[in-house]
Design an enzyme around this catalytic site. Structure first.
Site, PDB file in Angstrom:
ATOM      1  N   SER A   1       0.819  -1.210   0.000  1.00 59.18           N
ATOM      2  CA  SER A   1       0.000   0.000   0.000  1.00 59.18           C
ATOM      3  C   SER A   1       0.851   1.257   0.000  1.00 59.18           C
ATOM      4  O   SER A   1       1.997   1.265   0.459  1.00 59.18           O
ATOM      5  CB  SER A   1      -0.918   0.010   1.222  1.00 59.18           C
ATOM      6  OG  SER A   1      -1.666  -1.183   1.294  1.00 59.18           O
TER       7      SER A   1
HETATM    8  N1  SAH Z   1      -0.373  -4.962   4.104  1.00 58.25           N
HETATM    9  C1  SAH Z   1       0.283  -5.328   2.871  1.00 58.25           C
HETATM   10  C2  SAH Z   1      -0.591  -5.045   1.670  1.00 58.25           C
HETATM   11  C3  SAH Z   1      -0.945  -6.339   1.011  1.00 58.25           C
HETATM   12  S1  SAH Z   1      -2.084  -6.295  -0.342  1.00 58.25           S
HETATM   13  C4  SAH Z   1       1.631  -4.665   2.773  1.00 58.25           C
HETATM   14  O1  SAH Z   1       1.940  -3.807   3.630  1.00 58.25           O
HETATM   15  O2  SAH Z   1       2.410  -5.026   1.886  1.00 58.25           O
HETATM   16  C5  SAH Z   1      -3.336  -7.357   0.261  1.00 58.25           C
HETATM   17  C6  SAH Z   1      -2.961  -8.770   0.600  1.00 58.25           C
HETATM   18  O3  SAH Z   1      -4.148  -9.421   1.056  1.00 58.25           O
HETATM   19  C7  SAH Z   1      -2.430  -9.613  -0.549  1.00 58.25           C
HETATM   20  O4  SAH Z   1      -1.165 -10.102  -0.212  1.00 58.25           O
HETATM   21  C8  SAH Z   1      -3.456 -10.755  -0.667  1.00 58.25           C
HETATM   22  O5  SAH Z   1      -2.869 -12.001  -1.011  1.00 58.25           O
HETATM   23  C9  SAH Z   1      -4.046 -10.791   0.734  1.00 58.25           C
HETATM   24  N2  SAH Z   1      -5.377 -11.382   0.880  1.00 58.25           N
HETATM   25  C10 SAH Z   1      -6.463 -11.276   0.092  1.00 58.25           C
HETATM   26  N3  SAH Z   1      -7.495 -11.977   0.603  1.00 58.25           N
HETATM   27  C11 SAH Z   1      -7.051 -12.529   1.765  1.00 58.25           C
HETATM   28  C12 SAH Z   1      -7.649 -13.374   2.757  1.00 58.25           C
HETATM   29  N4  SAH Z   1      -8.925 -13.778   2.683  1.00 58.25           N
HETATM   30  N5  SAH Z   1      -6.885 -13.738   3.808  1.00 58.25           N
HETATM   31  C13 SAH Z   1      -5.591 -13.345   3.925  1.00 58.25           C
HETATM   32  N6  SAH Z   1      -4.982 -12.569   3.014  1.00 58.25           N
HETATM   33  C14 SAH Z   1      -5.692 -12.161   1.949  1.00 58.25           C
END
Ligand code: SAH
Length: 204
Positions: free
Chosen positions: A52
């Site tokens: 993000s």
């Molecule tokens: N907080 C992260 C942003 C990640 S983007 C950072 O700082 O880099 C969102 C993430 O959510 C992705 O890696 C995706 O694989 C994960 N995601 C999507 N659905 C999910 C679920 N049901 N449970 C766990 N992770 C999930």
């Protein structure tokens, strides 16, 4: 980043600003994007996911407002950057990531940066929360949900705060849900763009 992207846009919590200053964001982005690590936008990481935008991480953390030593459930750990920022505020994070590949690289990275003792990462469907650790005083979701998942509300402690993007597949509103006894108070903190939250409490 701190002055122009964060302070000037209303990030006033000094604990959040200090944590963002302390975590080396360049270590969480692919090598070829290092020069853009502090740019004012989200960047691609592995598996088609994103880290993000710094402002969004700061805004979500400020809304989450975790006290020192607080236990935090983070859904969608991705690169581990958001988890590191929360850990740098002296909190203990349980991160749930659905993609094993991302979970293991985040684990290694956090270990190497010295956050290993404060962050534990599990692979699973975080749209169902993490019942074994409930009730959670703080829950933060880094992927966009079609609605606030029931299980997350059920696992939110009294006085707890849940920060989650809710809306369509492409864009959402950033919501803060606060539990006050049997009552839930929801406030909207503006538009945002996240990858979809998949799974039982998210998108198919
Ligand atoms: N907080 C992260 C942003 C990640 S983007 C950072 O700082 O880099 C969102 C993430 O959510 C992705 O890696 C995706 O694989 C994960 N995601 C999507 N659905 C999910 C679920 N049901 N449970 C766990 N992770 C999930």
């Amino acid at each position: 980043m701190l002055g122009v992207q964060l302070r000037a846009r209303g990030i006033v919590d000094e604990r959040v600003l200090a944590a963002m200053a302390a975590v080396p964001r360049e270590r969480f982005v692919p090598t070829e994007s290092r020069e853009e690590a502090y740019a004012d936008r989200a960047l691609r990481i592995a598996a088609g996911q994103t880290i993000s935008q710094p402002y969004m991480v700061a805004l979500m953390t400020q809304l989450l407002d975790p006290p020192l030593g607080c236990r935090v459930l983070e859904i969608g750990t991705g690169s581990g950057y958001q988890a590191a920022v929360i850990a740098a505020m002296g909190c203990d994070v349980l991160g749930v990531e659905r993609l094993a590949e991302l979970a293991s690289s985040a684990r290694e990275r956090l270990e190497a940066l010295g956050f290993g003792a404060r962050v534990e990462i599990r692979v699973g469907d975080g749209s169902l929360g993490w019942a074994a650790g409930a009730p959670w005083p703080r829950i933060i979701v880094a992927a966009g949900a079609p609605s606030v998942p029931d299980e997350l509300v059920a696992q939110l402690a009294d006085g707890g705060r849940l920060v989650i993007p809710v809306g369509g597949r492409r864009d959402q509103e950033l919501l803060l849900v606060e539990r006050r006894g049997p009552k839930l108070v929801t406030t909207d903190h503006g538009p945002c763009v996240f990858v979809p939250l998949r799974g039982a409490g998210g998108w198919a």
